[in-house]
Design an enzyme around this catalytic site. Sequence first.
Site, PDB file in Angstrom:
ATOM      1  N   GLU A 143       0.805  -1.178  -0.018  1.00 37.28           N
ATOM      2  CA  GLU A 143      -0.161   0.052   0.031  1.00 37.28           C
ATOM      3  C   GLU A 143       0.705   1.377   0.134  1.00 37.28           C
ATOM      4  O   GLU A 143       1.810   1.264   0.911  1.00 37.28           O
ATOM      5  CB  GLU A 143      -0.984   0.135   1.351  1.00 37.28           C
ATOM      6  CG  GLU A 143      -1.997   1.056   1.457  1.00 37.28           C
ATOM      7  CD  GLU A 143      -2.622   0.949   2.564  1.00 37.28           C
ATOM      8  OE1 GLU A 143      -3.469   0.045   2.549  1.00 37.28           O
ATOM      9  OE2 GLU A 143      -2.735   1.814   3.359  1.00 37.28           O
ATOM     10  N   HIS A 176     -14.406  -1.313  14.372  1.00 35.16           N
ATOM     11  CA  HIS A 176     -14.183   0.180  13.971  1.00 35.16           C
ATOM     12  C   HIS A 176     -14.349   1.066  15.057  1.00 35.16           C
ATOM     13  O   HIS A 176     -15.307   0.974  16.262  1.00 35.16           O
ATOM     14  CB  HIS A 176     -15.286   0.552  13.081  1.00 35.16           C
ATOM     15  CG  HIS A 176     -14.884   1.772  12.314  1.00 35.16           C
ATOM     16  ND1 HIS A 176     -15.372   2.991  12.920  1.00 35.16           N
ATOM     17  CD2 HIS A 176     -14.120   2.358  11.221  1.00 35.16           C
ATOM     18  CE1 HIS A 176     -14.917   4.009  12.415  1.00 35.16           C
ATOM     19  NE2 HIS A 176     -13.934   3.517  11.279  1.00 35.16           N
ATOM     20  N   HIS A 232      -7.865   3.470  -3.775  1.00 36.43           N
ATOM     21  CA  HIS A 232      -8.756   3.653  -2.630  1.00 36.43           C
ATOM     22  C   HIS A 232      -9.888   4.644  -3.113  1.00 36.43           C
ATOM     23  O   HIS A 232      -9.364   5.805  -3.656  1.00 36.43           O
ATOM     24  CB  HIS A 232      -8.127   4.154  -1.345  1.00 36.43           C
ATOM     25  CG  HIS A 232      -7.113   2.733  -1.047  1.00 36.43           C
ATOM     26  ND1 HIS A 232      -7.010   2.774   0.386  1.00 36.43           N
ATOM     27  CD2 HIS A 232      -6.494   2.036  -1.400  1.00 36.43           C
ATOM     28  CE1 HIS A 232      -6.164   1.638   0.638  1.00 36.43           C
ATOM     29  NE2 HIS A 232      -5.637   1.100  -0.462  1.00 36.43           N
ATOM     30  N   ALA A 241     -19.696   3.208   3.719  1.00 34.80           N
ATOM     31  CA  ALA A 241     -18.783   2.475   2.759  1.00 34.80           C
ATOM     32  C   ALA A 241     -19.810   1.561   1.796  1.00 34.80           C
ATOM     33  O   ALA A 241     -19.585   1.403   0.593  1.00 34.80           O
ATOM     34  CB  ALA A 241     -17.612   1.645   3.403  1.00 34.80           C
ATOM     35  N   ASN A 279     -22.557  -4.672  10.321  1.00 35.55           N
ATOM     36  CA  ASN A 279     -22.551  -3.502   9.374  1.00 35.55           C
ATOM     37  C   ASN A 279     -21.139  -4.138   8.489  1.00 35.55           C
ATOM     38  O   ASN A 279     -21.295  -3.746   7.214  1.00 35.55           O
ATOM     39  CB  ASN A 279     -21.969  -2.402  10.009  1.00 35.55           C
ATOM     40  CG  ASN A 279     -23.191  -1.672  10.736  1.00 35.55           C
ATOM     41  OD1 ASN A 279     -24.240  -2.028  10.392  1.00 35.55           O
ATOM     42  ND2 ASN A 279     -22.982  -1.237  12.146  1.00 35.55           N
ATOM     43  N   GLY A 329     -13.873   6.761   4.693  1.00 34.96           N
ATOM     44  CA  GLY A 329     -12.870   7.793   5.004  1.00 34.96           C
ATOM     45  C   GLY A 329     -13.194   8.482   6.383  1.00 34.96           C
ATOM     46  O   GLY A 329     -14.435   8.381   6.774  1.00 34.96           O
ATOM     47  N   ASP A 330     -12.245   9.127   6.840  1.00 39.19           N
ATOM     48  CA  ASP A 330     -12.465  10.103   7.954  1.00 39.19           C
ATOM     49  C   ASP A 330     -12.489  11.600   7.738  1.00 39.19           C
ATOM     50  O   ASP A 330     -11.988  12.080   6.858  1.00 39.19           O
ATOM     51  CB  ASP A 330     -11.153   9.757   8.864  1.00 39.19           C
ATOM     52  CG  ASP A 330     -11.299   8.371   9.539  1.00 39.19           C
ATOM     53  OD1 ASP A 330     -12.349   7.824   9.707  1.00 39.19           O
ATOM     54  OD2 ASP A 330     -10.256   7.537   9.620  1.00 39.19           O
ATOM     55  N   THR A 383      -3.632   4.947  -1.666  1.00 40.51           N
ATOM     56  CA  THR A 383      -4.816   5.539  -0.610  1.00 40.51           C
ATOM     57  C   THR A 383      -5.201   7.016  -1.250  1.00 40.51           C
ATOM     58  O   THR A 383      -4.839   7.509  -2.002  1.00 40.51           O
ATOM     59  CB  THR A 383      -4.223   5.834   0.725  1.00 40.51           C
ATOM     60  OG1 THR A 383      -2.989   6.468   0.604  1.00 40.51           O
ATOM     61  CG2 THR A 383      -3.732   4.365   1.256  1.00 40.51           C
TER      62      THR A 383
END
Length: 304
Positions: free
Chosen positions: A29, A164, A89, A140, A176, A120-121, A60
């Site tokens: 990655e 999470h 991503h 997502a 989820n 995403g954050d 990413t």
Amino acid sequence: MSLGLPSKLPATPAIGELIARPSPTFSFEFMPPKTREGEQLLWQTIRELEPLRPDFVSITYGAGGSTRDTTVSVTERVATETTLLPMAHLTAVNHSVAELRNVIGRLAAAGIRNVLAVRGDPPGDPMGEWVRHPDGVLYAEDLVRLLREYGDFSVGVAAFPYKHPRSDDVESDTRNFIRKCRAGADFAITQMFFQADEYLRLRDRVAAAGCDTPIVPGVMPVLRMGTIERAAQLSGAPFPPALLARFERVADDERAVRALGIELCSEMCRRLLDEGVPGIHFITMNRSTATREVWQQLAPAALA
Ligand code: FAD
């Protein structure tokens, strides 16, 4: 649903199919660079890791959608200028559905068939309030559907061995996770973790709930004491106390910390391979040396 765009993408391999094969995949990655020096480092690292012939590499998507253009252009450049199979991503932060469709169309036009769909954050504080774009999507799972509507993408999603950080409990987290698999994900890649048992528990609870989506462990060796704190933030769980004690014993010696990190990561990967994981995904932080060192410890097992 047709969007007036091609529904069949060029014949690049689907990562979902590679991961479904009996032998484990190895993948790396990378992050899109933010500066000229960062760009040079990334390409040097890509060239250094290319001879290891990973099954795929992933790029990413920056927090808040900040690297939209760079993610697409780096992914496209990997596809056209290297022998590597890239995966982009994609996140939902700060994007309307129209913008997301635009990015998806650009990826398809560049021949990118593999996408990791993550929510995403928020930019800045990853645990800050997640605000949905007024015309965007919430989870997502919705991104997975958008990609599926478009056409022949192989779609991956994120999994969290410790649950999470935003999930109330492991049960709702598992439910989820399975929802987004059933929305059309072909595989999942985990957040980093430091004990094989954490991954195995996730794999077992997902399997027990009747979901057989392959879950590839994401790994990153601890190379300095600062990684431990950062890792705890990202994984949403305290760093395992027994391992922390081992690092603390050598904390004053940078080389010993690094050597211990490589040793523990290699040991964990060996155990995961013995447990029959579908692959190992290395988080490289755009550097090649540590990844190569772990890889060398595993290569005989990987080639067996
Ligand atoms: P979701 O699956 O949407 O889950 C988010 C939260 O909502 C969870 O608590 C979940 O349980 C809950 N939830 C999900 N669906 C429902 C539902 N239907 N009803 C109620 N609750 C629900 N971030 C980036 O910014 N860029 C990247 O490139 C990136 N790559 C990543 C790669 C990997 C392998 C991993 C593990 C993470 C990556 N991340 C990246 C981080 C990721 O975006 C964050 O961790 C984000 O907070 C969660 O993303 P998700 O896709 O798991 O979200």
